[in-house]
Design a protein around this motif. Structure first.
Motif, PDB file in Angstrom:
ATOM      1  N   LYS A  21     -83.963  65.758 -26.628  1.00  0.00           N
ATOM      2  CA  LYS A  21     -82.953  65.430 -25.610  1.00  0.00           C
ATOM      3  C   LYS A  21     -82.967  66.504 -24.526  1.00  0.00           C
ATOM      4  CE  LYS A  21     -81.143  61.609 -27.286  1.00  0.00           C
ATOM      5  NZ  LYS A  21     -81.261  60.328 -26.554  1.00  0.00           N
ATOM      6  N   LYS A  22     -84.127  67.078 -24.315  1.00  0.00           N
ATOM      7  CA  LYS A  22     -84.303  68.099 -23.264  1.00  0.00           C
ATOM      8  C   LYS A  22     -83.281  69.234 -23.373  1.00  0.00           C
ATOM      9  CE  LYS A  22     -87.725  65.892 -21.539  1.00  0.00           C
ATOM     10  NZ  LYS A  22     -89.063  66.447 -21.494  1.00  0.00           N
ATOM     11  N   ALA A  24     -80.240  69.170 -24.075  1.00  0.00           N
ATOM     12  CA  ALA A  24     -78.880  68.875 -23.586  1.00  0.00           C
ATOM     13  C   ALA A  24     -77.888  69.442 -24.604  1.00  0.00           C
ATOM     14  CB  ALA A  24     -78.690  67.374 -23.423  1.00  0.00           C
ATOM     15  N   ILE A  57     -88.652  73.544 -21.638  1.00  0.00           N
ATOM     16  CA  ILE A  57     -87.300  73.198 -21.161  1.00  0.00           C
ATOM     17  C   ILE A  57     -86.305  74.271 -21.600  1.00  0.00           C
ATOM     18  CG2 ILE A  57     -86.904  71.678 -23.198  1.00  0.00           C
ATOM     19  CD1 ILE A  57     -85.368  70.832 -19.825  1.00  0.00           C
ATOM     20  N   ALA A  60     -81.152  70.726 -20.232  1.00  0.00           N
ATOM     21  CA  ALA A  60     -80.773  69.677 -19.269  1.00  0.00           C
ATOM     22  C   ALA A  60     -79.268  69.732 -19.001  1.00  0.00           C
ATOM     23  CB  ALA A  60     -81.173  68.308 -19.802  1.00  0.00           C
ATOM     24  N   GLY A  61     -78.626  70.803 -19.417  1.00  0.00           N
ATOM     25  CA  GLY A  61     -77.188  70.965 -19.149  1.00  0.00           C
ATOM     26  C   GLY A  61     -76.346  70.252 -20.193  1.00  0.00           C
ATOM     27  N   ASP A  63     -74.670  67.622 -22.450  1.00  0.00           N
ATOM     28  CA  ASP A  63     -75.048  66.288 -22.906  1.00  0.00           C
ATOM     29  C   ASP A  63     -74.047  65.314 -22.286  1.00  0.00           C
ATOM     30  OD1 ASP A  63     -74.846  63.846 -24.552  1.00  0.00           O
ATOM     31  OD2 ASP A  63     -76.382  64.840 -25.759  1.00  0.00           O
ATOM     32  N   LEU A  64     -74.553  64.432 -21.444  1.00  0.00           N
ATOM     33  CA  LEU A  64     -73.642  63.586 -20.657  1.00  0.00           C
ATOM     34  C   LEU A  64     -72.877  62.589 -21.529  1.00  0.00           C
ATOM     35  CD1 LEU A  64     -75.897  63.047 -17.501  1.00  0.00           C
ATOM     36  CD2 LEU A  64     -73.901  64.526 -17.706  1.00  0.00           C
ATOM     37  N   GLU A  65     -73.512  62.140 -22.618  1.00  0.00           N
ATOM     38  CA  GLU A  65     -72.836  61.194 -23.507  1.00  0.00           C
ATOM     39  C   GLU A  65     -71.698  61.914 -24.252  1.00  0.00           C
ATOM     40  OE1 GLU A  65     -75.775  59.023 -25.718  1.00  0.00           O
ATOM     41  OE2 GLU A  65     -74.183  58.038 -26.874  1.00  0.00           O
ATOM     42  N   VAL A 102     -80.651  73.012 -15.968  1.00  0.00           N
ATOM     43  CA  VAL A 102     -79.760  72.154 -15.191  1.00  0.00           C
ATOM     44  C   VAL A 102     -78.297  72.527 -15.468  1.00  0.00           C
ATOM     45  CG1 VAL A 102     -79.154  69.741 -14.659  1.00  0.00           C
ATOM     46  CG2 VAL A 102     -81.465  70.284 -15.442  1.00  0.00           C
ATOM     47  N   PHE A 127     -73.541  69.279  -9.809  1.00  0.00           N
ATOM     48  CA  PHE A 127     -72.181  68.877 -10.186  1.00  0.00           C
ATOM     49  C   PHE A 127     -71.592  67.843  -9.224  1.00  0.00           C
ATOM     50  CE2 PHE A 127     -72.800  73.220 -11.809  1.00  0.00           C
ATOM     51  CZ  PHE A 127     -72.802  72.904 -13.157  1.00  0.00           C
ATOM     52  N   LEU A 130     -72.748  64.441  -9.719  1.00  0.00           N
ATOM     53  CA  LEU A 130     -72.196  63.853 -10.950  1.00  0.00           C
ATOM     54  C   LEU A 130     -70.702  63.566 -10.819  1.00  0.00           C
ATOM     55  CD1 LEU A 130     -74.033  66.122 -13.541  1.00  0.00           C
ATOM     56  CD2 LEU A 130     -74.302  63.644 -13.329  1.00  0.00           C
ATOM     57  N   PHE A 243     -77.576  56.944 -17.270  1.00  0.00           N
ATOM     58  CA  PHE A 243     -78.043  56.263 -18.482  1.00  0.00           C
ATOM     59  C   PHE A 243     -78.682  54.907 -18.171  1.00  0.00           C
ATOM     60  CE2 PHE A 243     -75.097  59.352 -20.432  1.00  0.00           C
ATOM     61  CZ  PHE A 243     -76.046  59.992 -21.211  1.00  0.00           C
ATOM     62  N   ARG A 245     -80.546  54.561 -15.647  1.00  0.00           N
ATOM     63  CA  ARG A 245     -81.741  55.000 -14.915  1.00  0.00           C
ATOM     64  C   ARG A 245     -81.800  54.384 -13.507  1.00  0.00           C
ATOM     65  NH1 ARG A 245     -85.497  57.992 -17.905  1.00  0.00           N
ATOM     66  NH2 ARG A 245     -84.972  58.106 -20.119  1.00  0.00           N
TER      67      ARG A 245
HETATM   68  N1  COA Z   1     -77.386  64.408 -21.521  1.00  0.00           N
HETATM   69  C1  COA Z   1     -77.739  63.498 -22.437  1.00  0.00           C
HETATM   70  N2  COA Z   1     -79.023  63.117 -22.620  1.00  0.00           N
HETATM   71  C2  COA Z   1     -79.947  63.685 -21.849  1.00  0.00           C
HETATM   72  C3  COA Z   1     -79.628  64.655 -20.864  1.00  0.00           C
HETATM   73  C4  COA Z   1     -78.274  65.008 -20.725  1.00  0.00           C
HETATM   74  N3  COA Z   1     -77.890  65.926 -19.849  1.00  0.00           N
HETATM   75  N4  COA Z   1     -80.768  65.035 -20.244  1.00  0.00           N
HETATM   76  C5  COA Z   1     -81.768  64.352 -20.821  1.00  0.00           C
HETATM   77  N5  COA Z   1     -81.284  63.543 -21.786  1.00  0.00           N
HETATM   78  C6  COA Z   1     -82.015  62.632 -22.659  1.00  0.00           C
HETATM   79  C7  COA Z   1     -82.456  61.370 -21.898  1.00  0.00           C
HETATM   80  O1  COA Z   1     -81.402  60.411 -21.898  1.00  0.00           O
HETATM   81  C8  COA Z   1     -83.647  60.961 -22.740  1.00  0.00           C
HETATM   82  O2  COA Z   1     -83.178  60.360 -23.919  1.00  0.00           O
HETATM   83  P1  COA Z   1     -83.945  59.063 -24.563  1.00  0.00           P
HETATM   84  O3  COA Z   1     -85.354  59.546 -24.815  1.00  0.00           O
HETATM   85  O4  COA Z   1     -83.166  58.778 -25.794  1.00  0.00           O
HETATM   86  O5  COA Z   1     -83.888  58.015 -23.499  1.00  0.00           O
HETATM   87  C9  COA Z   1     -84.283  62.282 -23.144  1.00  0.00           C
HETATM   88  O6  COA Z   1     -83.252  63.247 -23.048  1.00  0.00           O
HETATM   89  C10 COA Z   1     -85.424  62.731 -22.251  1.00  0.00           C
HETATM   90  O7  COA Z   1     -84.934  62.788 -20.907  1.00  0.00           O
HETATM   91  P2  COA Z   1     -85.775  62.328 -19.629  1.00  0.00           P
HETATM   92  O8  COA Z   1     -84.828  62.193 -18.477  1.00  0.00           O
HETATM   93  O9  COA Z   1     -86.593  61.130 -19.981  1.00  0.00           O
HETATM   94  O10 COA Z   1     -86.748  63.584 -19.433  1.00  0.00           O
HETATM   95  P3  COA Z   1     -87.509  64.048 -18.101  1.00  0.00           P
HETATM   96  O11 COA Z   1     -88.503  65.069 -18.530  1.00  0.00           O
HETATM   97  O12 COA Z   1     -87.972  62.870 -17.322  1.00  0.00           O
HETATM   98  O13 COA Z   1     -86.380  64.785 -17.212  1.00  0.00           O
HETATM   99  C11 COA Z   1     -84.529  66.253 -16.827  1.00  0.00           C
HETATM  100  C12 COA Z   1     -85.785  65.982 -17.660  1.00  0.00           C
HETATM  101  C13 COA Z   1     -83.809  67.471 -17.430  1.00  0.00           C
HETATM  102  C14 COA Z   1     -84.928  66.569 -15.378  1.00  0.00           C
HETATM  103  C15 COA Z   1     -83.644  64.992 -16.839  1.00  0.00           C
HETATM  104  O14 COA Z   1     -83.486  64.580 -18.191  1.00  0.00           O
HETATM  105  C16 COA Z   1     -82.253  65.149 -16.256  1.00  0.00           C
HETATM  106  O15 COA Z   1     -82.093  65.209 -15.043  1.00  0.00           O
HETATM  107  N6  COA Z   1     -81.222  65.171 -17.121  1.00  0.00           N
HETATM  108  C17 COA Z   1     -79.828  65.149 -16.729  1.00  0.00           C
HETATM  109  C18 COA Z   1     -79.415  66.469 -16.155  1.00  0.00           C
HETATM  110  C19 COA Z   1     -77.957  66.495 -15.834  1.00  0.00           C
HETATM  111  O16 COA Z   1     -77.466  65.792 -14.977  1.00  0.00           O
HETATM  112  N7  COA Z   1     -77.227  67.319 -16.599  1.00  0.00           N
HETATM  113  C20 COA Z   1     -75.823  67.473 -16.514  1.00  0.00           C
HETATM  114  C21 COA Z   1     -75.468  68.688 -15.760  1.00  0.00           C
HETATM  115  S1  COA Z   1     -73.707  68.933 -15.771  1.00  0.00           S
END
Ligand code: COA
Length: 254
Positions: A21-22, A24, A57, A60-61, A63-65, A102, A127, A130, A243, A245
């Motif tokens: 989940k990168k 998160a 990585i 990714a900051g 976890d949005l969920e 992130v 931010f 979002l 979510f 996309r």
């Molecule tokens: N919260 C929850 N799930 C996340 C996440 C987050 N912040 N960032 C990534 N994931 C999950 C994706 O939903 C995906 O899950 P899945 O495989 O079950 O579909 C998985 O991690 C891989 O992410 P993906 O986006 O496909 O990887 P990527 O290499 O293309 O991109 C990032 C990596 C970090 C650039 C991108 O995931 C991203 O922008 N994430 C959100 C960042 C964000 O807005 N964070 C909140 C800051 S407050």
């Protein structure tokens, strides 16, 4: 285990390990990191704390969920416990960044004592995109480090930063090849084994004392605003878009 810890050679290493989940960050992960910092604090053999992610990585900051399901409720929330533990740590905190950092992954750099990053690192504080706002003192500390106009590009427009730009903005100390970042950071951390700990602690405290009360005031304002915005329709649209996309559509908001 999504947070791994290890104590060796005077250094407490905290590793974010949720690559699927990168990296998160969930409530449970914030809790574990806050506890790890508290334990490092108590452990007299620990001279410095190193926080790092995976080779490709940092995080990714939030976890949005998890964020939607368990929105941070006040200063007792694990995310606050973690950021306060990090920001108020008496021992030196060093951060090693490979890949993306992130949101809170960039915010926390402003509280670390040292930050090293890979040439493939990418930083962002999205931010506003979002439907949220700056957090944990970044509305004060980022303009202080980088100047207001540069900070406005990053906080208001959410423009990403390359490793070079993060260095220019004084968010990191040095850029290294990806394979050398963690080792360099650990080497720097181990240097504290040869230094007198009380002097290190007091000097760190004094270096931060000048803007500590102001930072705490801003953090409280940001927290209240962030919690309010997290419940907004703008944030809902932004999170759903992630979510689903697709690009968020904020055209209906005033
Ligand atoms: N919260 C929850 N799930 C996340 C996440 C987050 N912040 N960032 C990534 N994931 C999950 C994706 O939903 C995906 O899950 P899945 O495989 O079950 O579909 C998985 O991690 C891989 O992410 P993906 O986006 O496909 O990887 P990527 O290499 O293309 O991109 C990032 C990596 C970090 C650039 C991108 O995931 C991203 O922008 N994430 C959100 C960042 C964000 O807005 N964070 C909140 C800051 S407050």
């Amino acid at each position: 285990m999504t947070i791994k810890t290890d104590n060796a050679e005077g250094v407490c290493r905290i590793e974010i390990a949720r690559p699927e989940k990168k990296n998160a960050l969930t409530v449970a992960m914030y809790q574990q990191m806050a506890e790890a910092i508290a334990a490092a604090h108590e452990d007299g053999s620990v001279r410095a704390i190193v926080l790092h992610g995976q080779p490709d990585i940092f995080t990714a900051g939030n976890d949005l969920e998890d964020f939607m399901k368990n929105p941070p409720a006040g200063m007792d929330a694990p995310v606050f416990q973690f950021m306060m533990a990090l920001g108020l740590a008496e021992k030196p905190v060093l951060v090693a960044v490979n890949g993306a950092a992130v949101g809170i992954g960039t915010t926390l750099l402003a509280h670390a004592d040292f930050a090293y990053c890979a040439d493939n690192a990418m930083f962002s504080m999205p931010f506003v995109s979002l439907g949220l706002c700056a957090e944990f003192g970044s509305s004060l500390l980022v303009p202080l480090a980088a100047g207001y106009h540069k900070a406005a590009e990053k906080l208001l427009l959410g423009e990403p930063m390359s490793a070079e730009e993060a260095l220019e903005m004084k968010l990191v100390n040095r850029i290294l090849p990806p394979g050398e970042v963690l080792e360099h950071t650990l080497r720097q951390a181990r240097r504290f084994n040869a230094l007198p700990p009380a002097s290190v602690r007091e000097t760190k405290r004094l270096m931060k004392a000048g803007w500590r009360s102001l930072t705490e005031k801003i953090i409280a304002d940001e927290a209240q605003t962030f919690a309010h915005l997290l419940k907004s329709a703008e944030a809902k649209e932004a999170f759903n878009a992630f979510f689903e996309r697709r690009k968020p559509d904020f055209s209906r908001f005033q």
